[in-house]
Design a protein around this motif. Sequence first.
Motif, PDB file in Angstrom:
ATOM      1  N   TYR A  37       0.794   3.174   2.193  1.00  0.00           N
ATOM      2  CA  TYR A  37      -0.463   2.506   1.857  1.00  0.00           C
ATOM      3  C   TYR A  37      -0.712   1.385   2.851  1.00  0.00           C
ATOM      4  O   TYR A  37       0.194   0.619   3.180  1.00  0.00           O
ATOM      5  CB  TYR A  37      -0.423   1.958   0.428  1.00  0.00           C
ATOM      6  N   VAL A  38      -1.954   1.305   3.322  1.00  0.00           N
ATOM      7  CA  VAL A  38      -2.357   0.271   4.278  1.00  0.00           C
ATOM      8  C   VAL A  38      -3.401  -0.608   3.600  1.00  0.00           C
ATOM      9  O   VAL A  38      -4.432  -0.102   3.127  1.00  0.00           O
ATOM     10  CB  VAL A  38      -2.957   0.903   5.546  1.00  0.00           C
ATOM     11  N   PHE A  39      -3.100  -1.905   3.528  1.00  0.00           N
ATOM     12  CA  PHE A  39      -4.015  -2.848   2.882  1.00  0.00           C
ATOM     13  C   PHE A  39      -4.641  -3.744   3.948  1.00  0.00           C
ATOM     14  O   PHE A  39      -3.922  -4.420   4.693  1.00  0.00           O
ATOM     15  CB  PHE A  39      -3.264  -3.713   1.863  1.00  0.00           C
ATOM     16  N   VAL A  40      -5.978  -3.745   4.000  1.00  0.00           N
ATOM     17  CA  VAL A  40      -6.706  -4.623   4.915  1.00  0.00           C
ATOM     18  C   VAL A  40      -7.353  -5.707   4.057  1.00  0.00           C
ATOM     19  O   VAL A  40      -8.220  -5.415   3.230  1.00  0.00           O
ATOM     20  CB  VAL A  40      -7.779  -3.822   5.689  1.00  0.00           C
ATOM     21  N   ARG A  41      -6.896  -6.951   4.228  1.00  0.00           N
ATOM     22  CA  ARG A  41      -7.387  -8.045   3.379  1.00  0.00           C
ATOM     23  C   ARG A  41      -8.343  -8.932   4.172  1.00  0.00           C
ATOM     24  O   ARG A  41      -8.044  -9.340   5.289  1.00  0.00           O
ATOM     25  CB  ARG A  41      -6.204  -8.865   2.867  1.00  0.00           C
ATOM     26  N   THR A  42      -9.501  -9.219   3.565  1.00  0.00           N
ATOM     27  CA  THR A  42     -10.524 -10.008   4.263  1.00  0.00           C
ATOM     28  C   THR A  42     -10.495 -11.469   3.829  1.00  0.00           C
ATOM     29  O   THR A  42      -9.945 -11.817   2.773  1.00  0.00           O
ATOM     30  CB  THR A  42     -11.945  -9.476   3.983  1.00  0.00           C
ATOM     31  N   ALA A  43     -11.132 -12.303   4.651  1.00  0.00           N
ATOM     32  CA  ALA A  43     -11.234 -13.737   4.331  1.00  0.00           C
ATOM     33  C   ALA A  43     -11.990 -13.936   3.021  1.00  0.00           C
ATOM     34  O   ALA A  43     -11.752 -14.903   2.304  1.00  0.00           O
ATOM     35  CB  ALA A  43     -11.946 -14.466   5.461  1.00  0.00           C
TER      36      ALA A  43
END
Length: 374
Positions: A37-43
């Motif tokens: 699983y790849v998690f891309v977290r934004t500001a």
Amino acid sequence: MSDDLRIDRVETVLVDIPLRRPHRFARASMNAQPVLYVFVRTAGGITGTGEGVVPAGPWWGGESVETMQVIIERYIAPILTGRRVDEIGTLQRDITDVVAANLFAKAAVEVALHDAWARSLGIGVHALLGGAVRSSVPVTWALGTEPAPVVVEEALGKLDAGLHHSFKLKMGADEPAVDVSRVEAVAEKLAGVAGVRVDLNARWDRLTSLAHLPRLADAGVEMVEQPVPGSEIETLAEISALLPIPVMADESLRTPSDALRLARLGAADIFAVKTTKCGGLRASMEIAAVGAAAGIPSHGATSIESPLGTAASLHFACAAPGVTWGSELFGPLLMAEEMAVEPLRYADGHLHLPEGPGLGIDLDPDKIRAFRRD
Ligand code: MN
């Protein structure tokens, strides 16, 4: 607002999801499906998730969840950090400057970007692809390489439950003559009640294919998938011309250029499109469009994704007009554990597009903890 879309962090988690039964291919077998699983977290506090997954290890295309983790953490994450989730085109160009090939790893990242972007807009991922032209797709069930009575019993059970109306048999593990006899026995038992398709997973050579495939067509098999190695497109064209039933390209098809070449050579009647092997949603849309332009329908194929990756493939399959040859998006049904908070809905032989923003799927953090690889 615009700063909210900036990527703060990229994280990866490797899990091994137990299966209900071992799943066998010509050259590999698995009891659990490894998933990255790849998690891309934004500001802005939004997380987009993507899934890196291959069918039972690197035999299919050279990548594995372990290679994907290294490629993403070491080479792709630094490119993403500080950039915006809505600049997918330039991000893909910049990633390709640093990382050649590795389409499965790139797909996991590209899907996570779409999930984050769609969530930030409060819309489904399909809307970013032009909108849904259908709200569900038929789902074929893949039977293993076990003896005929075993797979017939499994198929009849699925039919009785109304879960699936067509079946794909994996071939290539046995001697060709033995294998063909096994499939003939299955096709005979299911004649008139369900469609039977076969996938050779590139296991046969040209002469074996020319000698044995006509028998499968005679037995009532309705479609043959990728009998010969992926690079042998000319042989695939020869087989297509010989057989009275459709030939589907899978290992031969990864890029829009592959799709164009297959179409020009008349090497495939159907395209197997996987968002994973093709590098993501956008490339999959392009491949389905090349197929549609050439009169070749696409099929929503699988790498045995968990609910998250399956949802990504479903958004593609529902958004691409050319995906008119159904799907095999059965991955979650093969898994013994439900990884999503709200399961995907399988009903009436179809998988239904989830509502809700992004991919419409939220992973269960407890399940991720439970199956996380140390
Ligand atoms: Mn295949």
